[in-house]
Motif scaffolding. Structure first.
Motif, PDB file in Angstrom:
ATOM      1  N   ASN A 123       0.831  -1.207   0.000  1.00  0.00           N
ATOM      2  CA  ASN A 123       0.000   0.000   0.000  1.00  0.00           C
ATOM      3  C   ASN A 123       0.869   1.262   0.000  1.00  0.00           C
ATOM      4  O   ASN A 123       2.095   1.191   0.166  1.00  0.00           O
ATOM      5  N   ALA A 124       0.213   2.405  -0.192  1.00  0.00           N
ATOM      6  CA  ALA A 124       0.925   3.674  -0.339  1.00  0.00           C
ATOM      7  C   ALA A 124       1.686   4.043   0.936  1.00  0.00           C
ATOM      8  O   ALA A 124       2.782   4.618   0.883  1.00  0.00           O
ATOM      9  N   GLU A 125       1.132   3.681   2.070  1.00  0.00           N
ATOM     10  CA  GLU A 125       1.779   4.013   3.344  1.00  0.00           C
ATOM     11  C   GLU A 125       3.121   3.290   3.482  1.00  0.00           C
ATOM     12  O   GLU A 125       4.143   3.872   3.826  1.00  0.00           O
ATOM     13  N   ALA A 148       4.444  13.170  -0.758  1.00  0.00           N
ATOM     14  CA  ALA A 148       3.821  12.617  -1.962  1.00  0.00           C
ATOM     15  C   ALA A 148       3.779  13.656  -3.079  1.00  0.00           C
ATOM     16  O   ALA A 148       4.017  13.342  -4.252  1.00  0.00           O
TER      17      ALA A 148
END
Ligand SMILES: [Zn+2]
Length: 229
Positions: A123-125, A148
């Motif tokens: 995931n992005a985290e 980001a």
């Protein structure tokens, strides 16, 4: 870089059919860049990877990109047509190895995500954590957003957004363009077309697959016309 040949196109398609999109992207580049190790290709930033895929796609299928999408407001189907060069930033520069944003007087240092990073996270985290070069402190939402934002501003090809407007209702919106998925669909279609051509010519002339694939596209087309006429 040069266009994928007919037999390379079939190899990419055959290997890529068993892979996830992230791995497919690297398979396409590995065939186009046999002299570069797979580690180096996976170490490209996402923007560098996608710029190379766009160039390879242009050499293989031409500069024009066409497709269809639906207007999110009125549901009208809209035909899109643009050029590879429309998607490239005006000045292509090598992205920096290290970036930083300020947060409460301290500095959060990070690097751009690569293909290797994307393969390693879910995931992005996790992706952001993996790209941090210092810290360990929990980052606030604001800092995460700033990181980001800087990632996409210095690696613009990593997140291509098409500016679209609907001729029917004049709605304007931005839609992401995924070069990996787009190029893959074209490769799949071209591979199936090539195999049909091999089948037709092999049936008509008794040639082997490799003999047929090594014909220039022009000769293949003329023989196909004769075989079917
Ligand atoms: Zn509309």
């Amino acid at each position: 870089m040069r266009a994928l040949s007919a037999s390379e196109l079939l190899s990419v398609w055959e290997m890529g059919s068993r892979q996830l999109p992230l791995q497919r992207a690297l398979t396409m580049l590995a065939v186009a860049y046999p002299e570069i190790s797979s580690e180096s290709l996976a170490g490209l930033t996402i923007g560098q990877r996608d710029a190379r895929l766009l160039a390879l796609r242009e050499m293989t299928f031409g500069a024009e990109i066409t497709g269809v999408t639906d207007c999110p407001e009125c549901r009208e189907t809209i035909e899109l047509s643009f050029n590879s060069s429309d998607l490239r930033p005006l000045n292509e520069t090598e992205p920096p190895n290290e970036l930083a944003v300020k947060s409460n007087g301290s500095e959060v240092r990070f690097r751009l995500p690569t293909g290797t990073d994307l393969l390693a996270v879910s995931n992005a985290e996790q992706l952001l954590e993996r790209c941090l070069l210092n810290g360990g402190d929990k980052l606030t939402e604001n800092v995460r957003a700033a990181v980001a934002e800087q990632m996409s501003s210095v690696d613009p090809m990593a997140d291509i957004q098409l500016a679209l407007n609907c001729p029917n209702c004049e709605h304007k919106w931005a839609s992401p363009f995924d070069i990996v998925a787009f190029f893959w669909r074209e490769i799949s279609a071209a591979a199936r077309r090539l195999l049909r051509e091999v089948h037709t010519l092999a049936s008509a002339y008794g040639w082997t697959e490799s003999e047929i694939l090594s014909l220039s596209p022009m000769r293949r087309r003329v023989y196909l016309e004769m075989a079917s006429g």
